[in-house]
Design a protein around this motif. Structure first.
Motif, PDB file in Angstrom:
ATOM      1  N   SER A   3       0.825  -1.208   0.000  1.00 51.89           N
ATOM      2  CA  SER A   3       0.000   0.000   0.000  1.00 51.89           C
ATOM      3  C   SER A   3       0.859   1.257   0.000  1.00 51.89           C
ATOM      4  N   THR A   4       2.016   1.202   0.645  1.00 53.61           N
ATOM      5  CA  THR A   4       2.929   2.345   0.645  1.00 53.61           C
ATOM      6  C   THR A   4       3.475   2.590  -0.757  1.00 53.61           C
ATOM      7  N   ILE A   5       3.854   1.517  -1.444  1.00 54.92           N
ATOM      8  CA  ILE A   5       4.367   1.650  -2.807  1.00 54.92           C
ATOM      9  C   ILE A   5       3.282   2.194  -3.726  1.00 54.92           C
ATOM     10  N   LEU A   6       2.069   1.687  -3.585  1.00 49.93           N
ATOM     11  CA  LEU A   6       0.973   2.181  -4.411  1.00 49.93           C
ATOM     12  C   LEU A   6       0.672   3.647  -4.127  1.00 49.93           C
ATOM     13  N   ALA A   7       0.765   4.041  -2.875  1.00 46.80           N
ATOM     14  CA  ALA A   7       0.527   5.448  -2.531  1.00 46.80           C
ATOM     15  C   ALA A   7       1.583   6.348  -3.159  1.00 46.80           C
ATOM     16  N   ILE A   8       2.830   5.908  -3.148  1.00 46.16           N
ATOM     17  CA  ILE A   8       3.906   6.695  -3.765  1.00 46.16           C
ATOM     18  C   ILE A   8       3.691   6.788  -5.266  1.00 46.16           C
ATOM     19  N   LEU A   9       3.316   5.668  -5.900  1.00 45.67           N
ATOM     20  CA  LEU A   9       3.065   5.680  -7.342  1.00 45.67           C
ATOM     21  C   LEU A   9       1.907   6.603  -7.701  1.00 45.67           C
ATOM     22  N   LEU A  10       0.862   6.623  -6.888  1.00 44.77           N
ATOM     23  CA  LEU A  10      -0.264   7.508  -7.147  1.00 44.77           C
ATOM     24  C   LEU A  10       0.123   8.972  -6.996  1.00 44.77           C
ATOM     25  N   GLY A  17       1.783  12.947 -14.410  1.00 46.92           N
ATOM     26  CA  GLY A  17       0.953  12.424 -15.478  1.00 46.92           C
ATOM     27  C   GLY A  17       1.152  10.924 -15.632  1.00 46.92           C
ATOM     28  N   LEU A  18       0.080  10.259 -16.017  1.00 46.96           N
ATOM     29  CA  LEU A  18       0.137   8.804 -16.128  1.00 46.96           C
ATOM     30  C   LEU A  18       1.002   8.344 -17.295  1.00 46.96           C
ATOM     31  N   ALA A  23       5.548   5.114 -19.077  1.00 47.34           N
ATOM     32  CA  ALA A  23       6.764   4.987 -19.869  1.00 47.34           C
ATOM     33  C   ALA A  23       7.933   4.513 -19.012  1.00 47.34           C
ATOM     34  N   THR A  24       8.062   5.048 -17.808  1.00 48.97           N
ATOM     35  CA  THR A  24       9.176   4.633 -16.955  1.00 48.97           C
ATOM     36  C   THR A  24       9.002   3.203 -16.464  1.00 48.97           C
ATOM     37  N   ILE A  25       7.775   2.821 -16.144  1.00 53.29           N
ATOM     38  CA  ILE A  25       7.535   1.438 -15.724  1.00 53.29           C
ATOM     39  C   ILE A  25       7.779   0.490 -16.896  1.00 53.29           C
ATOM     40  N   GLY A  26       7.358   0.886 -18.103  1.00 47.39           N
ATOM     41  CA  GLY A  26       7.591   0.061 -19.283  1.00 47.39           C
ATOM     42  C   GLY A  26       9.066  -0.133 -19.568  1.00 47.39           C
ATOM     43  N   ALA A  27       9.856   0.929 -19.427  1.00 46.63           N
ATOM     44  CA  ALA A  27      11.303   0.817 -19.641  1.00 46.63           C
ATOM     45  C   ALA A  27      11.925  -0.114 -18.611  1.00 46.63           C
ATOM     46  N   GLY A  28      11.481  -0.003 -17.376  1.00 49.17           N
ATOM     47  CA  GLY A  28      12.006  -0.883 -16.332  1.00 49.17           C
ATOM     48  C   GLY A  28      11.668  -2.337 -16.572  1.00 49.17           C
ATOM     49  N   VAL A  80      11.455   3.223 -27.263  1.00 49.74           N
ATOM     50  CA  VAL A  80      10.037   3.534 -27.463  1.00 49.74           C
ATOM     51  C   VAL A  80       9.433   4.118 -26.182  1.00 49.74           C
ATOM     52  N   CYS A  81       9.801   3.574 -25.040  1.00 48.71           N
ATOM     53  CA  CYS A  81       9.295   4.102 -23.774  1.00 48.71           C
ATOM     54  C   CYS A  81       9.781   5.519 -23.534  1.00 48.71           C
ATOM     55  N   PHE A  82      11.042   5.796 -23.855  1.00 50.86           N
ATOM     56  CA  PHE A  82      11.538   7.160 -23.675  1.00 50.86           C
ATOM     57  C   PHE A  82      10.918   8.130 -24.664  1.00 50.86           C
ATOM     58  N   LEU A  83      10.618   7.658 -25.861  1.00 48.87           N
ATOM     59  CA  LEU A  83       9.948   8.527 -26.831  1.00 48.87           C
ATOM     60  C   LEU A  83       8.518   8.834 -26.384  1.00 48.87           C
ATOM     61  N   ALA A  84       7.914   7.958 -25.613  1.00 48.46           N
ATOM     62  CA  ALA A  84       6.567   8.189 -25.111  1.00 48.46           C
ATOM     63  C   ALA A  84       6.542   9.296 -24.059  1.00 48.46           C
ATOM     64  N   LEU A  85       7.704   9.601 -23.485  1.00 49.76           N
ATOM     65  CA  LEU A  85       7.763  10.700 -22.519  1.00 49.76           C
ATOM     66  C   LEU A  85       7.533  11.994 -23.248  1.00 49.76           C
TER      67      LEU A  85
END
Length: 85
Positions: A3-10, A17-18, A23-28, A80-85
């Motif tokens: 829940s802490t991780i989800l709160a930080i992500l939110l 912005g989503l 994009a960063t999660i996709g690159a990871g 592709v993920c970085f281009l989405a930024l």
């Protein structure tokens, strides 16, 4: 913990912005997937060389080619993920 991780992500998603978060999660995920894939390739190649030492050169060459292809796909995914930024 989750829940802490989800709160930080939110909080990050609300501020940046989503699209940037995705994009960063996709690159990871692309980099982690490539690491797992190359690790499996290396492990399987070492096992194959241990079973058939006389064909070590062919196995090593095939391992390097396949690892390069996996690395190339991961590089394209990160770009592709970085281009989405």
């Amino acid at each position: 913990m989750l829940s802490t991780i989800l709160a930080i992500l939110l909080q990050v998603a609300a501020g940046a912005g989503l699209g940037k978060l995705g994009a960063t999660i996709g690159a990871g995920i692309a980099v982690i997937g490539a690491g797992i894939g190359i690790g499996k390739i290396g492990g399987s190649a070492m096992e194959a060389i241990a079973r058939q030492p006389e064909s070590a050169g062919d196995i090593r060459m095939n391992m390097i080619i396949i690892a390069a292809l996996v690395e190339g796909v991961a590089l394209f995914a990160v770009v592709v993920c970085f281009l989405a930024l």
